[in-house]
Motif scaffolding. Structure first.
Motif, PDB file in Angstrom:
ATOM      1  N   GLN A 139      -9.021  21.705   5.330  1.00 15.27           N
ATOM      2  CA  GLN A 139      -8.606  20.358   4.959  1.00 15.27           C
ATOM      3  C   GLN A 139      -8.095  19.649   6.205  1.00 15.27           C
ATOM      4  N   VAL A 140      -8.877  18.696   6.694  1.00 14.34           N
ATOM      5  CA  VAL A 140      -8.501  17.929   7.880  1.00 14.34           C
ATOM      6  C   VAL A 140      -7.776  16.662   7.421  1.00 14.34           C
ATOM      7  N   THR A 141      -6.555  16.481   7.879  1.00 12.24           N
ATOM      8  CA  THR A 141      -5.735  15.362   7.459  1.00 12.24           C
ATOM      9  C   THR A 141      -5.632  14.326   8.580  1.00 12.24           C
ATOM     10  N   GLU A 142      -5.251  13.126   8.191  1.00 10.63           N
ATOM     11  CA  GLU A 142      -5.005  12.077   9.172  1.00 10.63           C
ATOM     12  C   GLU A 142      -3.715  12.386   9.934  1.00 10.63           C
ATOM     13  N   LYS A 143      -3.612  11.812  11.123  1.00 15.64           N
ATOM     14  CA  LYS A 143      -2.388  12.012  11.899  1.00 15.64           C
ATOM     15  C   LYS A 143      -1.224  11.352  11.198  1.00 15.64           C
ATOM     16  N   HIS A 144      -0.074  12.044  11.269  1.00 12.95           N
ATOM     17  CA  HIS A 144       1.119  11.518  10.619  1.00 12.95           C
ATOM     18  C   HIS A 144       1.617  10.303  11.386  1.00 12.95           C
ATOM     19  N   THR A 145       1.810   9.227  10.668  1.00 15.85           N
ATOM     20  CA  THR A 145       2.352   8.002  11.271  1.00 15.85           C
ATOM     21  C   THR A 145       3.782   7.827  10.804  1.00 15.85           C
ATOM     22  N   GLU A 146       4.628   7.404  11.747  1.00 14.56           N
ATOM     23  CA  GLU A 146       6.035   7.200  11.411  1.00 14.56           C
ATOM     24  C   GLU A 146       6.190   5.966  10.542  1.00 14.56           C
ATOM     25  N   LEU A 147       6.848   6.152   9.425  1.00 10.62           N
ATOM     26  CA  LEU A 147       7.085   5.046   8.514  1.00 10.62           C
ATOM     27  C   LEU A 147       8.144   4.125   9.082  1.00 10.62           C
ATOM     28  N   PRO A 148       8.027   2.813   8.874  1.00 12.16           N
ATOM     29  CA  PRO A 148       9.059   1.896   9.375  1.00 12.16           C
ATOM     30  C   PRO A 148      10.392   2.170   8.698  1.00 12.16           C
ATOM     31  N   VAL A 149      11.435   2.041   9.474  1.00  7.93           N
ATOM     32  CA  VAL A 149      12.783   2.293   8.960  1.00  7.93           C
ATOM     33  C   VAL A 149      13.221   1.089   8.146  1.00  7.93           C
ATOM     34  N   THR A 150      13.604   1.317   6.915  1.00 12.12           N
ATOM     35  CA  THR A 150      14.078   0.250   6.038  1.00 12.12           C
ATOM     36  C   THR A 150      15.594   0.266   6.016  1.00 12.12           C
ATOM     37  N   HIS A 151      16.173  -0.882   6.267  1.00 12.13           N
ATOM     38  CA  HIS A 151      17.626  -1.008   6.272  1.00 12.13           C
ATOM     39  C   HIS A 151      18.099  -1.391   4.877  1.00 12.13           C
ATOM     40  N   LEU A 152      19.020  -0.614   4.353  1.00 13.19           N
ATOM     41  CA  LEU A 152      19.569  -0.890   3.040  1.00 13.19           C
ATOM     42  C   LEU A 152      20.563  -2.040   3.128  1.00 13.19           C
ATOM     43  N   PRO A 153      20.598  -2.926   2.150  1.00 15.35           N
ATOM     44  CA  PRO A 153      21.564  -4.025   2.189  1.00 15.35           C
ATOM     45  C   PRO A 153      22.988  -3.494   2.078  1.00 15.35           C
ATOM     46  N   MET A 154      23.882  -4.103   2.870  1.00 17.16           N
ATOM     47  CA  MET A 154      25.284  -3.696   2.861  1.00 17.16           C
ATOM     48  C   MET A 154      26.123  -4.819   2.265  1.00 17.16           C
ATOM     49  N   SER A 155      27.135  -4.451   1.553  1.00 16.14           N
ATOM     50  CA  SER A 155      28.015  -5.431   0.937  1.00 16.14           C
ATOM     51  C   SER A 155      28.911  -6.064   1.987  1.00 16.14           C
ATOM     52  N   THR A 156      29.581  -7.158   1.593  1.00 16.14           N
ATOM     53  CA  THR A 156      30.468  -7.872   2.516  1.00 16.14           C
ATOM     54  C   THR A 156      31.651  -7.008   2.921  1.00 16.14           C
ATOM     55  N   GLY A 157      32.162  -6.224   1.980  1.00 14.80           N
ATOM     56  CA  GLY A 157      33.298  -5.354   2.292  1.00 14.80           C
ATOM     57  C   GLY A 157      32.961  -4.326   3.354  1.00 14.80           C
ATOM     58  N   ILE A 158      31.777  -3.714   3.250  1.00 14.48           N
ATOM     59  CA  ILE A 158      31.378  -2.715   4.247  1.00 14.48           C
ATOM     60  C   ILE A 158      31.225  -3.365   5.612  1.00 14.48           C
ATOM     61  N   VAL A 159      30.621  -4.568   5.645  1.00 10.12           N
ATOM     62  CA  VAL A 159      30.467  -5.268   6.921  1.00 10.12           C
ATOM     63  C   VAL A 159      31.822  -5.574   7.538  1.00 10.12           C
TER      64      VAL A 159
END
Length: 268
Positions: A139-159
Motif C-alpha cells: 500500500q503506497v500512501t501519499e506523503k504526509h502533509t502538515e495540517l495548518p495550525v488552527t487557533h482556538l478562540p480565547m475569551s476576554t478574561g484569558i486575554v
C-alpha cells in the motif's frame, strides 16, 4: 457383448492407480515456503520499495513476479531467468514502472506511486516438478502533509490574564536588573572608601580648570584663642580708623603680635 465382472474390477483399480500417479506427477505449488519482506513496510509516494524474497533455494530455473490477485499473463510484471545474458523479460503489467529484478528473487521498485499498490506474487520454478510461491500486500500512501495550525478562540478574561501576566513578568525582570545594578554600585563605592580612607573627588566641572583637588589632613593643630569673644555676643562698633604712620608695616614685622587670633601648634 458383456464384460466380465472380474475384468471391470481390474480396470477400475488400474484407472485409479493411473490417476494417482498423474496427480503426483503434476507440479505442486507451495505458498508457505517463501516469505516476502517489504522495505520499508509502509512506503510513501516517490520512495524506493524493495520486496526481498526469503527462503528461495540456491539453484532454480526462473522466477516470475505478478501484480494482481491471480498469477497469469495479464498480471505478469517480468520473468527472470538467471542463465540468460539478459535475464529479465518484462511483461504486460510492467507498463511505465521502473522495476529491477535480482538473482536472489527480490524486486526493487523505483519511485513507487499510489497506483503501484496491490498484491504482489512471486512464483519460483525449482524444477519441472516443484514450484514455490509467495505473495504480499503493498500500500503506497501519499506523503504526509502538515495540517495548518488552527487557533482556538480565547475569551476576554484569558486575554486579560495573559497581558497582565506578561506586564508583571517584564516589570519584575526590570526591577531585578535595577536592584542588582544599584547593589553592585554601592558595594563598589564602599570598597573604594575602605581602601583609600578618604573620598575620591572627580575633576572640577569647570571646563577651564583642569586641576584635581584633594582633601588632606593638616599637619598642625589649629587652636582657637581662649579670650575670643563669643560670636553670639554683640560687639561694639569698631572705632574709626586712625591714620597709621608710614612705617607701621615695618613695625609689625619687627614686633609681631604675640597673641594672634589663631596659633599653630605642632601635632605630637
Amino acid at each position: 457383448m458383456e464384460i466380465p465382472t472380474g475384468t471391470q474390477c481390474h480396470f477400475s483399480k488400474g484407472l485409479l492407480l493411473s490417476a494417482s500417479v498423474l496427480a503426483l506427477w503434476i507440479p505442486q505449488d507451495s505458498w508457505a515456503d517463501l516469505h516476502i519482506q517489504k522495505i520499508p513496510e509502509q512506503p510513501q509516494k516517490d520512495q524506493d520499495l524493495l520486496l526481498s524474497v526469503q527462503g528461495i533455494p540456491d539453484t532454480f530455473q526462473d522466477f516470475i513476479w505478478y501484480l494482481g490477485e491471480e498469477a497469469y499473463g495479464g498480471t505478469r510484471l517480468f520473468t527472470y531467468i538467471p542463465e540468460l545474458k539478459r535475464p529479465q523479460r518484462d511483461g504486460s503489467a510492467m507498463e511505465q514502472r521502473d522495476i529491477v529484478g535480482f538473482p536472489n528473487g527480490s524486486l526493487l521498485l523505483h519511485h513507487a506511486q499510489p497506483k503501484d499498490s496491490g498484491t504482489y506474487i512471486v512464483v519460483v520454478t525449482i524444477n519441472p516438478s516443484r514450484t514455490m510461491r509467495g505473495k504480499t500486500e503493498v500500500q503506497v500512501t501519499e506523503k504526509h502533509t502538515e495540517l495548518p495550525v488552527t487557533h482556538l478562540p480565547m475569551s476576554t478574561g484569558i486575554v486579560a490574564i495573559v497581558i497582565v501576566g506578561s506586564v508583571a513578568a517584564v516589570s519584575l525582570f526590570i526591577g531585578s536588573i535595577a536592584y542588582l545594578l544599584v547593589t553592585r554600585g554601592c558595594k563598589g563605592w564602599s570598597h573604594r572608601m575602605e581602601t583609600t580612607g578618604k573620598p575620591e573627588l572627580g575633576p572640577s566641572h569647570n571646563s577651564g580648570d583642569k586641576n584635581i583637588y584633594e582633601v588632606m589632613s593638616s599637619p598642625v593643630l589649629l587652636v582657637c584663642p581662649l579670650h575670643t569673644a563669643s560670636m553670639d555676643t554683640p560687639t561694639a562698633p569698631p572705632p574709626p580708623p586712625q591714620r597709621e604712620p608710614e612705617n607701621h608695616h615695618y613695625q609689625e614685622l619687627l614686633n609681631p603680635d604675640p597673641s594672634p587670633y589663631c596659633q599653630l601648634v605642632p601635632t605630637p
